[in-house]
Write a protein that holds these residues in place. Structure first.
Motif, mmCIF file in Angstrom:
data_model
loop_
_atom_site.group_PDB
_atom_site.id
_atom_site.type_symbol
_atom_site.label_atom_id
_atom_site.label_comp_id
_atom_site.label_asym_id
_atom_site.label_seq_id
_atom_site.Cartn_x
_atom_site.Cartn_y
_atom_site.Cartn_z
ATOM 1 N N ILE A 29 0.833 -1.204 0.000
ATOM 2 C CA ILE A 29 0.000 0.000 0.000
ATOM 3 C C ILE A 29 0.867 1.253 0.000
ATOM 4 N N ILE A 30 1.922 1.239 0.815
ATOM 5 C CA ILE A 30 2.825 2.397 0.849
ATOM 6 C C ILE A 30 3.494 2.595 -0.513
ATOM 7 N N GLY A 31 3.941 1.492 -1.118
ATOM 8 C CA GLY A 31 4.549 1.584 -2.444
ATOM 9 C C GLY A 31 3.581 2.118 -3.478
ATOM 10 N N PHE A 32 2.324 1.654 -3.406
ATOM 11 C CA PHE A 32 1.300 2.128 -4.339
ATOM 12 C C PHE A 32 1.026 3.617 -4.142
ATOM 13 N N LEU A 33 0.968 4.051 -2.880
ATOM 14 C CA LEU A 33 0.713 5.462 -2.593
ATOM 15 C C LEU A 33 1.852 6.348 -3.097
ATOM 16 N N ILE A 34 3.088 5.883 -2.919
ATOM 17 C CA ILE A 34 4.239 6.667 -3.386
ATOM 18 C C ILE A 34 4.232 6.776 -4.904
ATOM 19 N N LEU A 35 3.973 5.659 -5.584
ATOM 20 C CA LEU A 35 3.919 5.682 -7.049
ATOM 21 C C LEU A 35 2.800 6.597 -7.541
ATOM 22 N N THR A 36 1.656 6.536 -6.864
ATOM 23 C CA THR A 36 0.531 7.398 -7.240
ATOM 24 C C THR A 36 0.873 8.864 -7.016
ATOM 25 N N ASP A 37 1.535 9.132 -5.888
ATOM 26 C CA ASP A 37 1.903 10.516 -5.574
ATOM 27 C C ASP A 37 2.907 11.066 -6.577
ATOM 28 N N ILE A 38 3.885 10.240 -6.955
ATOM 29 C CA ILE A 38 4.882 10.687 -7.935
ATOM 30 C C ILE A 38 4.221 10.937 -9.290
ATOM 31 N N THR A 39 3.267 10.079 -9.651
ATOM 32 C CA THR A 39 2.602 10.209 -10.949
ATOM 33 C C THR A 39 1.686 11.429 -11.004
ATOM 34 N N LEU A 40 0.903 11.628 -9.959
ATOM 35 C CA LEU A 40 -0.106 12.694 -9.957
ATOM 36 C C LEU A 40 0.342 13.963 -9.230
ATOM 37 N N SER A 41 1.496 13.911 -8.573
ATOM 38 C CA SER A 41 2.092 15.096 -7.920
ATOM 39 C C SER A 41 1.194 15.707 -6.845
ATOM 40 N N PHE A 42 0.548 14.879 -6.052
ATOM 41 C CA PHE A 42 -0.312 15.398 -4.990
ATOM 42 C C PHE A 42 0.498 16.205 -3.974
ATOM 43 N N THR A 43 1.452 15.544 -3.329
ATOM 44 C CA THR A 43 2.213 16.228 -2.277
ATOM 45 C C THR A 43 3.132 17.298 -2.855
ATOM 46 N N TYR A 44 3.555 17.126 -4.108
ATOM 47 C CA TYR A 44 4.429 18.133 -4.720
ATOM 48 C C TYR A 44 3.679 19.448 -4.905
ATOM 49 N N ASN A 45 2.428 19.372 -5.345
ATOM 50 C CA ASN A 45 1.627 20.589 -5.518
ATOM 51 C C ASN A 45 1.380 21.281 -4.178
ATOM 52 N N ILE A 46 1.109 20.479 -3.150
ATOM 53 C CA ILE A 46 0.922 21.051 -1.812
ATOM 54 C C ILE A 46 2.216 21.707 -1.336
ATOM 55 N N TYR A 47 3.324 21.020 -1.586
ATOM 56 C CA TYR A 47 4.639 21.541 -1.199
ATOM 57 C C TYR A 47 4.932 22.876 -1.892
ATOM 58 N N ILE A 48 4.654 22.961 -3.192
ATOM 59 C CA ILE A 48 4.905 24.195 -3.949
ATOM 60 C C ILE A 48 4.022 25.332 -3.440
ATOM 61 N N ASN A 49 2.745 25.044 -3.207
ATOM 62 C CA ASN A 49 1.830 26.078 -2.714
ATOM 63 C C ASN A 49 2.269 26.601 -1.347
ATOM 64 N N ASN A 50 2.666 25.684 -0.471
ATOM 65 C CA ASN A 50 3.142 26.099 0.853
ATOM 66 C C ASN A 50 4.425 26.921 0.750
ATOM 67 N N LYS A 51 5.285 26.525 -0.160
ATOM 68 C CA LYS A 51 6.552 27.238 -0.335
ATOM 69 C C LYS A 51 6.309 28.660 -0.834
ATOM 70 N N ILE A 52 5.390 28.800 -1.778
ATOM 71 C CA ILE A 52 5.060 30.132 -2.300
ATOM 72 C C ILE A 52 4.453 31.003 -1.203
ATOM 73 N N ASP A 53 3.543 30.427 -0.417
ATOM 74 C CA ASP A 53 2.926 31.177 0.684
ATOM 75 C C ASP A 53 3.979 31.643 1.692
ATOM 76 N N GLN A 54 4.898 30.761 2.015
ATOM 77 C CA GLN A 54 5.937 31.109 2.982
ATOM 78 C C GLN A 54 6.849 32.212 2.446
ATOM 79 N N LEU A 55 7.189 32.127 1.168
ATOM 80 C CA LEU A 55 8.058 33.148 0.573
ATOM 81 C C LEU A 55 7.351 34.501 0.490
#
Length: 217
Positions: A29-55
Motif C-alpha cells: 500500500i505504501i509503495g502504491f501510494l508513493i507511485l501514485t503521488d509521484i505520478t499525480l504530484s499530490f504532495t508536490y503541488n501542496i509543497y509548492i503552494n506552501n513554499k510560495i505562501d511562505q516566501l
C-alpha cells in the motif's frame, strides 16, 4: 476516503492475519501510494503552494523589518532555508540525474589564444556496473521474482500478490539505496573498475555476514 483509511489500519493491526501478510500489505500500500503521488504530484503541488505562501510572507516581513538588521538577517536566513528545501521527488531526481549510463565523458577546454580545442576524457562509473557490482545477488534473483506469479500458483492468490508486490518494492528500494551509497565512494585511482571491485567485495562480505547471523539464530 475515511473508510479506506480505517480499513487500511484494520488490516495492519488485525491479529487474525499473519505478520507476513500484514507486512506485505503495508509495504504494498505504501509503495502504491508513493507511485501514485509521484505520478499525480499530490504532495508536490501542496509543497509548492506552501513554499510560495511562505516566501510571500517572508517578503512582507522583509519590508516590515528592513531597518532592523538583526531581524532582517534572520529573515533572510529563513528565506534561503525555504528556497533550498526540497521535495522528496526533487531530491531523488537530483541524485539520480548525477548517475550516468556512460562509462566516460569528455570535457572540452578551449584555449583563449587559439582556436584549438583540447579534449580530455574523465572516466566515470557505469550505472549498470555500479548497480550490478553492489547488488549482484538481488539483480540475479530479480527476473525470477518478477516472473514468480507466472510459474507459482500460490503467488497468484490475494496474499501472494501482496507479498510479490511488496518484495518488488523492497528490492527496488534496497537496490536504489545501496547504489546511491556506492556512488558516494570517490573514484578510486581514477579507474571505475576498482570501485566495481570494492562494491563486489562489500556486497559479498555483507552476504556472508547475513548468512552467519542467520545460522546463529
Amino acid at each position: 476516503m475515511t473508510e479506506s483509511i480505517k480499513h487500511f489500519f484494520n488490516l495492519l493491526f488485525d491479529n487474525s492475519k499473519s505478520w507476513t501478510f500484514r507486512t506485505a500489505a503495508g509495504i504494498s500500500i505504501i509503495g502504491f501510494l508513493i507511485l501514485t503521488d509521484i505520478t499525480l504530484s499530490f504532495t508536490y503541488n501542496i509543497y509548492i503552494n506552501n513554499k510560495i505562501d511562505q516566501l510571500e510572507k517572508i517578503q512582507t516581513l522583509k519590508k516590515d523589518y528592513k531597518y532592523d538588521s538583526l531581524k532582517l538577517k534572520k529573515i533572510v536566513f529563513l528565506e534561503n532555508k525555504i528556497l533550498n528545501k526540497e521535495h522528496y521527488t526533487e531530491f531523488l531526481s537530483r541524485n539520480l540525474s548525477n548517475i550516468s549510463f556512460k562509462s566516460s565523458i569528455k570535457d572540452q577546454n578551449v584555449n583563449q589564444s587559439t582556436t584549438d580545442t583540447i579534449t580530455t576524457t574523465k572516466p566515470i562509473q557505469s550505472l549498470f556496473w555500479m548497480v550490478f557490482s553492489s547488488n549482484y545477488l538481488l539483480v540475479l534473483i530479480s527476473p525470477f521474482l518478477i516472473l514468480l506469479p507466472v510459474y507459482n500458483r500460490e503467488s497468484r492468490t490475494g496474499a501472494g500478490i501482496l507479498g510479490w508486490f511488496a518484495s518488488l518494492v523492497m528490492i527496488v528500494a534496497i537496490v536504489t539505496l545501496i547504489t546511491w551509497i556506492s556512488y558516494q565512494i570517490p573514484l578510486i585511482w581514477h579507474n571505475p573498475i576498482w570501485n566495481y571491485i570494492l562494491n563486489f567485495l562489500i556486497h559479498t562480505l555483507l552476504l556472508i555476514l547475513i548468512v552467519k547471523l542467520n545460522k546463529k539464530n
